[in-house]
Design an enzyme around this catalytic site. Structure first.
Site, PDB file in Angstrom:
ATOM      1  N   CYS A  72      57.949  31.426  54.936  1.00 39.87           N
ATOM      2  CA  CYS A  72      58.572  30.894  55.978  1.00 39.87           C
ATOM      3  C   CYS A  72      57.373  29.729  56.635  1.00 39.87           C
ATOM      4  CB  CYS A  72      59.138  31.528  56.665  1.00 39.87           C
ATOM      5  SG  CYS A  72      60.472  30.746  57.958  1.00 39.87           S
TER       6      CYS A  72
ATOM      7  N   GLU B  99      61.393  39.623  52.921  1.00 44.07           N
ATOM      8  CA  GLU B  99      61.001  41.050  53.417  1.00 44.07           C
ATOM      9  C   GLU B  99      62.341  41.491  53.938  1.00 44.07           C
ATOM     10  OE1 GLU B  99      60.082  38.248  54.840  1.00 44.07           O
ATOM     11  OE2 GLU B  99      59.990  38.454  57.136  1.00 44.07           O
TER      12      GLU B  99
ATOM     13  N   HIS C 256      63.207  34.689  54.241  1.00 44.48           N
ATOM     14  CA  HIS C 256      62.415  35.816  54.560  1.00 44.48           C
ATOM     15  C   HIS C 256      62.549  36.869  53.401  1.00 44.48           C
ATOM     16  CE1 HIS C 256      60.470  34.941  58.415  1.00 44.48           C
ATOM     17  NE2 HIS C 256      61.659  33.834  58.447  1.00 44.48           N
TER      18      HIS C 256
END
Lengths: 186, 226
Positions: free
Chosen positions: A86, A170, A168
């Site tokens: 990002c 994660e 993202h």
């Protein structure tokens, strides 16, 4: 050993647990050692012992990292693999070329794989969490690995081991970071 | 940075507040009193008692009533945050979102529209470590609602301690429940926190549970010096 660079607005900020720690948890689960360094600290340049660098994301309102020329130079000159997530993808673009344009996206969106490689190996459309106010329009230095209806989502430098991921990973797509860590520390 | 905390009175919003107070200035709490018990956005059991928690913490509270209709409740939340900007000059808000992209993305959009920062310090936290931190940091939290199998009436009103976390771990291995209740399997209520100057004492309560769906209703409570 992975160098995890915190791009948040200050060291130990309230954004750290949201944007850095989830990535740290994935690196830990992959069994790799790591060191977290805030992008404004002098320690940033002592990166000789690292196998790879991960540039984390940060809050929507946080744009200070873009002014850090020392960070951009470090990414431009490093010999180790880099994964920019990002905001980290913006740093990759600032280092290797690629235009930043305004593009607000928040929430789950479909990602369409275009080309697979060592770390990005999706074969089907998948959903990913997006939280960004800017995106990059890659120049000729980058190959497109995945896209969405709004533009490029995953890119890789044509000759360097440098990746940028706009969503993202994660959140719900930990495999992207896991693949990167295993590839760099194999 | 002056911050407002989205405050339901459950463990996640109170713990997020605790984390925010360590590095920034929390100047107000924002609580949405939803009339919809099944709101996807807002925690509902005993949220009216959040006033007592705000008093215990010594932090001003903005309370906004909402009918709890999906998406319309977001306008109520936005009004609450706008009131906090107006009254307390906040530059950002803190949420207790742990894994819900539904909640997190809606709150992020409101913050973007109002041009303020958004912080979710429990986002994708390690759930087991988080539950242990709640206990070791000196929080006193009880189970205030259960909404899924295999939770029955005896869980209602129980304090979250090491034994309860161990039981939850065993259940999470067997059934598809999250340790922190992030999937809405259970809800909690905080009676004491490290930043409370007083603690909440329950005088009268009532529990009811049917088909693994139950609530612990605090009918009367008061504050006591710690």
């Amino acid at each position: 050993m992975i160098l995890i660079i915190d791009l948040c607005w200050k060291e130990d900020s309230l954004s750290h647990p949201e944007f850095v720690d989830p990535i740290v948890n994935i690196v830990k689960s992959a069994g790799e050692d790591f060191r977290i360094v805030h992008h404004l600290l002098p320690d940033l340049e002592k990166q000789d012992d690292f196998n790879a660098i991960i540039l984390c994301g940060t809050a929507l309102k946080d744009n200070g990292f873009r002014e850090n020329e020392r960070l951009i130079e470090l990414i431009k000159n490093t010999g180790v693999p880099v994964l920019g997530v990002c905001a980290g993808m913006q740093v990759v673009a600032l280092a290797y070329g690629g235009e930043l344009t305004e593009s607000l996206e928040i929430g789950m969106k479909n990602i369409v794989p275009v080309k697979n490689d060592e770390i990005f190996n999706a074969t089907e459309i998948f959903e990913a969490y997006k939280l960004h106010g800017m995106r990059i329009q890659p120049n000729g230095n980058f190959t497109l690995l995945a896209e969405s209806v709004t533009g490029p989502e995953v890119v890789k430098h044509i000759s360097k081991q440098v990746w940028g991921v706009l969503f993202h990973p994660e959140v719900r797509n930990e495999w992207v970071i896991g693949n990167f860590v295993r590839y760099c520390c194999r | 940075m002056k911050l407002g905390v989205l405050f339901s009175g459950g463990k996640d919003s109170v713990f997020a507040c605790h984390l925010a107070m360590k590095s920034e200035e929390v100047v107000c709490l924002i609580s949405i009193l939803s009339k919809n018990d099944h709101s996807y956005m807002f925690h509902t059991p005993n949220v009216s008692l959040s006033a007592l928690q705000a008093e215990a913490a010594g932090i001003p509270q903005i309370r906004i009533e909402s009918q709890g209709e999906e998406e319309k409740e977001l306008d109520d939340l936005k009004a609450g945050i706008a009131a906090a900007i107006e009254r307390y000059d906040i530059e950002g808000i803190v949420t207790g979102a742990v894994m819900s992209v539904y909640q997190a993305s809606r709150i992020q959009r409101i913050c973007r529209e109002l041009n303020i920062w958004c912080f979710s310090p429990l986002w994708y936290t390690n759930q087991e470590e988080y539950m242990q931190k709640i206990i070791s940091s000196g929080f006193k939290v009880i189970i205030a609602g259960v909404f899924s199998y295999p939770f029955e009436k005896e869980w209602l009103g129980r304090e979250i301690d090491s034994q309860l976390v161990n039981e939850l771990k065993l259940l999470s291995e067997k059934y598809s429940i999250t340790l922190s209740g992030e999937g809405g399997e259970y809800e909690s209520f905080v009676l004491d926190a490290p930043f409370f100057s007083k603690r909440i004492v329950i005088d009268e309560s009532e529990s009811f549970c049917k088909n693994y769906n139950g609530r612990y209703i605090i009918k009367e409570a008061h504050l006591e010096e710690k």
